[in-house]
Design an enzyme around this catalytic site. Structure first.
Site, PDB file in Angstrom:
ATOM      1  N   ASP A 264      31.077  -3.876 -20.530  1.00 48.25           N
ATOM      2  CA  ASP A 264      30.347  -2.630 -20.314  1.00 48.25           C
ATOM      3  C   ASP A 264      28.919  -2.707 -20.841  1.00 48.25           C
ATOM      4  O   ASP A 264      28.675  -3.220 -21.930  1.00 48.25           O
ATOM      5  CB  ASP A 264      31.103  -1.504 -21.030  1.00 48.25           C
ATOM      6  CG  ASP A 264      30.471  -0.151 -20.822  1.00 48.25           C
ATOM      7  OD1 ASP A 264      30.355   0.284 -19.663  1.00 48.25           O
ATOM      8  OD2 ASP A 264      30.104   0.491 -21.837  1.00 48.25           O
ATOM      9  N   GLU A 295      28.589  -5.493 -16.318  1.00 49.33           N
ATOM     10  CA  GLU A 295      27.858  -4.374 -15.736  1.00 49.33           C
ATOM     11  C   GLU A 295      26.413  -4.416 -16.221  1.00 49.33           C
ATOM     12  O   GLU A 295      26.124  -4.092 -17.367  1.00 49.33           O
ATOM     13  CB  GLU A 295      28.498  -3.046 -16.144  1.00 49.33           C
ATOM     14  CG  GLU A 295      27.754  -1.849 -15.578  1.00 49.33           C
ATOM     15  CD  GLU A 295      27.918  -0.577 -16.413  1.00 49.33           C
ATOM     16  OE1 GLU A 295      27.877   0.510 -15.828  1.00 49.33           O
ATOM     17  OE2 GLU A 295      28.073  -0.698 -17.645  1.00 49.33           O
TER      18      GLU A 295
END
Length: 522
Positions: A264, A295
């Protein structure tokens, strides 16, 4: 000395092996196309089961559809009872300890999680853990620290003088105690906070004083320096932090049986730490082909590519630029030139580092990264990621399963057909026929054990009597044979002796044409 020079030369000048070619995309021995599923939305709930129980119940059907990997939401204890896990309180608590108002997480208990992971393994599906390593939230107590407020639009500039603030930086984990990890997080383990309890002031406060080194320089340069994102920002340069997170990486894989991570918010994490985390976790877990996808949220390929190069095949990346093209195509409808749909995307430049997707939990209308691909182009987008050979596709739960946020029954029905087409027919190289602004096609040639297919995609405004046609070559193997429509059952295509056929598609639809079996009725 010579060996270090050789390693430096290799790291600096030699092109790294693409990530998807060196990582596990599913269980060994599976000859079908690999496929990932993001098994949650932001508001995910089940009426009668915990989320982990719901996952367990769905695994047999997902395996039959052809999914080889499932990306789970963060399984860790959140700061709030209803938190999704991105408000990470304790990474070591998977729903085992009475902390933050409950033993279980939003998703269920540790036992339910491990049971679902075991069932997934039995059915030939790998589990991916969403790793939230950038920040923490929900501290147990405050500490008095010195800090300087940063300009929110340029974090390299100060917005005021240094002073003492009362920061929520003390994490005691009294419910867990010393089980799994003995580290108690305090202000020395963080770089910044967003709240001064003393003055009840919100801002971005860079922690100063003894031991603090300021913002990391090895982060994205957006807003001057994008080390700080939210909550209590972790200092990944601190030795105790590194040791704890390295140990957690090995532990979470061994505990759950997971085979990799979704990472993340990496544009906010120190690059050197993240590279070490990936390498250390692969080495410590004995899983050299551990999967990882990161990400980095930007639709600008020029900003994404330096990150791809910097991580040298240690992680794949979500193709956000492709998602943004899909978003624009759904907004512009027939005004969008389909011949440009792959332009300036990761899949077009580095396809073996690209994890492709149409939407996710953050892109739904009303969410932080809202960029929803509307129903006008949803199936066309899925056809482009599921049926081509470039990239590795990820399907979104919200598009496949009934839910309160974004479900469309017709989309789900057609998406299921495309997933079946991927499993049965989408093999071999891709030959493109991008000849018209509102209608494009491509052919998969098949391989030694799977037939190929021909795909036609239209974004022309609905017209009941309009049908596109594209002439495409499917190979001499099919000369004199027939193809049938796989999506809407509306016809057959006769293939000439030269391997060419004329394939049709209704306006604003997708059609997949597949070989007609000899035993089928024409």
């Amino acid at each position: 000395m010579i060996s270090r020079l050789k390693q430096w030369f290799s790291d600096t000048f030699q092109e790294p092996s693409p990530s998807l070619l060196r990582m596990r995309l599913g269980p060994d021995g599976n000859s079908s196309n690999p496929l990932m599923l993001q098994f949650f939305t932001w508001e995910s709930r089940h009426d009668t089961l915990s989320w982990w129980q719901h996952l367990e119940a769905e695994i047999p059907a997902l395996a039959q559809l052809g999914f080889t990997q499932i990306w789970l939401p963060p399984p860790n204890k959140a700061a709030e009872m209803d938190g999704r896990g991105y408000d990470a309180y304790d990474l070591w608590d998977l729903g085992e300890f009475d902390q933050k108002g409950a033993v279980k997480t939003r998703w269920g208990t540790r036992e339910e999680l491990l049971q679902a992971c075991e069932v997934a393994k039995q059915h030939g599906i790998d589990i991916l853990v969403d790793a939230v390593l950038n920040h923490k939230l929900g501290a147990d107590r405050t500490e008095n620290v010195t800090a300087i407020p940063s300009n929110p639009q340029d974090r390299l500039k100060d917005a005021g003088p240094e002073g003492e603030i009362e920061a929520w930086t003390g994490f005691d984990f009294s419910g867990r105690g010393d089980k799994y990890s003995k580290l108690r997080w305090t202000q020395e383990h963080f770089t910044g906070v967003d709240w001064d309890e003393k003055t009840r002031t919100q801002g971005i406060f860079r922690l100063t004083g003894k031991g603090h080194k300021g913002w990391s320089r090895r982060v994205d340069s957006e807003l001057g320096n994008y080390d700080y994102l939210l909550g209590i920002d972790i200092d990944h340069r601190h030795p105790a932090v590194q040791n704890d997170l390295f140990q957690w990486g090995k532990w979470i894989l061994e505990t759950t049986g997971a085979t990799g991570f979704r990472l993340d918010a990496i544009k906010h994490i120190d690059q050197k730490f993240l590279l070490r985390f990936l390498k250390a976790t692969r080495a410590n877990s004995g899983n050299s082909n551990m999967f990882a996808v990161s990400e980095y949220w930007s639709g600008n390929l020029k900003l994404l590519l330096p990150y791809v190069r910097a991580f040298r095949g240690e992680t794949a990346f979500f193709d956000v630029p492709l998602h943004m093209n899909f978003n624009q195509a759904s907004k512009q409808r027939s005004r969008y030139d389909l011949r440009n749909i792959l332009k300036d995307t990761l899949i077009s430049i580095k396809p073996n580092d690209a994890v492709t997707f149409v939407d996710n939990h953050d892109t739904v209308e009303g969410q932080s990264l809202e960029s929803w691909v509307g129903s006008e182009f949803k199936i066309q987008a899925y056809a482009l990621i599921l049926l081509r050979h470039q990239g590795y596709p990820c399907v979104f739960y919200g598009d496949l399963y009934p839910n309160r946020e974004c479900y469309n029954e017709n989309i789900s029905k057609n998406l299921t057909l495309l997933i079946e087409a991927r499993r049965m027919f989408a093999y071999g190289k891709t030959q493109d026929y991008f000849t018209d602004r509102n209608c494009i096609g491509f052919v998969r040639e098949g391989d030694s054990t799977h037939p190929g297919c021909a795909v036609v995609i239209s974004n022309k405004d609905d017209s009941a009597d309009f049908v596109h046609s594209i002439r495409m070559h499917v190979g001499l193997t099919y000369g004199g044979k027939k193809f049938k429509s796989f999506m809407q059952q509306h016809g057959r295509v006769e293939i000439g002796a030269d391997g060419w056929g004329t394939f049709s598609c209704f306006a604003n639809h997708v059609q997949v044409w597949v070989p007609l079996g000899e035993s089928e009725v024409v």
